[in-house]
Design a protein around this motif. Structure first.
Motif, PDB file in Angstrom:
ATOM      1  N   CYS A   1      33.577  19.336 -50.434  1.00 49.82           N
ATOM      2  CA  CYS A   1      32.563  20.350 -50.726  1.00 49.82           C
ATOM      3  C   CYS A   1      31.239  19.609 -50.830  1.00 49.82           C
ATOM      4  O   CYS A   1      30.982  18.942 -51.836  1.00 49.82           O
ATOM      5  CB  CYS A   1      32.929  21.067 -52.021  1.00 49.82           C
ATOM      6  N   GLY A   2      30.446  19.671 -49.769  1.00 49.38           N
ATOM      7  CA  GLY A   2      29.232  18.858 -49.718  1.00 49.38           C
ATOM      8  C   GLY A   2      29.643  17.397 -49.696  1.00 49.38           C
ATOM      9  O   GLY A   2      30.513  16.994 -48.940  1.00 49.38           O
ATOM     10  N   SER A   3      29.066  16.609 -50.574  1.00 50.02           N
ATOM     11  CA  SER A   3      29.410  15.181 -50.639  1.00 50.02           C
ATOM     12  C   SER A   3      30.535  14.890 -51.630  1.00 50.02           C
ATOM     13  O   SER A   3      30.847  13.733 -51.889  1.00 50.02           O
ATOM     14  CB  SER A   3      28.167  14.372 -51.015  1.00 50.02           C
ATOM     15  N   TYR A   4      31.144  15.925 -52.185  1.00 47.73           N
ATOM     16  CA  TYR A   4      32.181  15.747 -53.203  1.00 47.73           C
ATOM     17  C   TYR A   4      33.575  15.973 -52.633  1.00 47.73           C
ATOM     18  O   TYR A   4      33.796  16.882 -51.837  1.00 47.73           O
ATOM     19  CB  TYR A   4      31.953  16.715 -54.372  1.00 47.73           C
ATOM     20  N   HIS A   5      34.508  15.155 -53.085  1.00 44.57           N
ATOM     21  CA  HIS A   5      35.919  15.324 -52.751  1.00 44.57           C
ATOM     22  C   HIS A   5      36.580  16.005 -53.946  1.00 44.57           C
ATOM     23  O   HIS A   5      36.522  15.492 -55.070  1.00 44.57           O
ATOM     24  CB  HIS A   5      36.585  13.971 -52.466  1.00 44.57           C
ATOM     25  N   LEU A   6      37.168  17.170 -53.717  1.00 46.16           N
ATOM     26  CA  LEU A   6      37.784  17.950 -54.783  1.00 46.16           C
ATOM     27  C   LEU A   6      39.298  17.926 -54.661  1.00 46.16           C
ATOM     28  O   LEU A   6      39.841  18.021 -53.556  1.00 46.16           O
ATOM     29  CB  LEU A   6      37.303  19.399 -54.730  1.00 46.16           C
ATOM     30  N   VAL A   7      39.960  17.848 -55.790  1.00 45.70           N
ATOM     31  CA  VAL A   7      41.411  17.941 -55.875  1.00 45.70           C
ATOM     32  C   VAL A   7      41.707  19.189 -56.695  1.00 45.70           C
ATOM     33  O   VAL A   7      41.356  19.261 -57.878  1.00 45.70           O
ATOM     34  CB  VAL A   7      42.018  16.680 -56.528  1.00 45.70           C
TER      35      VAL A   7
END
Length: 170
Positions: free
Chosen positions: A101-107
């Motif tokens: 999500c954008g520059s973020y990696h989500l778990v």
């Protein structure tokens, strides 16, 4: 836009008692949560529901999904029966998802983790299940309605809330 939520428990009267949600009955509860959802989520937005969507007492899952805006994705929770997980109104259904999500990696999972993939590289864990009762941890967020003013939330708003917590503590 991408939104996140969890633990709506539509039609499940236990949340009025156990979670002390401020409604006199489930009909009022469900209408308010639907109104909150649709006030934020547009028809072309994505929304990830991280489990415990509804009780069969709320009617059919597809009937409820049709009243809610957005492309709806389900991360299965411990209170999601087959009638919910197999409803055709979901864009996707799974137990676990990793998402950029954008520059973020989500778990994403219904449950909070102590550790998660790419945690040391700044990945963020989004979860539900705990109904706002877990102590906040770095880069981990409870997106359940009890922790988020009974409405869905964006990643930007979650990150801003974390910044506010760290500024208040400092």
């Amino acid at each position: 836009m991408i939104f996140f939520t969890s633990d709506t428990h539509f039609g499940d009267s236990r949340v009025l008692r156990i979670d002390r949600r401020p409604f006199p009955d489930m009909a009022t509860h469900d209408v308010a949560l639907i109104r909150n959802w649709n006030a934020l989520v547009g028809v072309d937005d994505d929304i990830w529901h991280l489990g415990d969507f509804m009780s069969p007492r709320a009617g059919t899952c597809d009937g409820l999904l049709s009243r809610l805006h957005g492309r709806k994705h389900l991360i299965i929770g411990n209170n999601d029966p087959e009638a919910t997980t197999e409803a055709p109104g979901w864009s996707s259904v799974q137990h676990y998802k990793e998402l950029n999500c954008g520059s973020y990696h989500l778990v994403l999972c219904h449950y909070a983790f102590r550790t998660w993939n790419q945690m040391g590289k700044g990945a963020i864990n989004l979860h539900g299940h705990s109904h706002g009762r877990l102590k906040a941890a770095p880069r981990q967020f409870d997106v359940g309605v009890d922790a988020r003013e009974l409405q869905p939330i964006t990643l930007d708003a979650l990150l801003a809330s974390a910044k506010g917590r760290s500024n208040a503590a400092g």
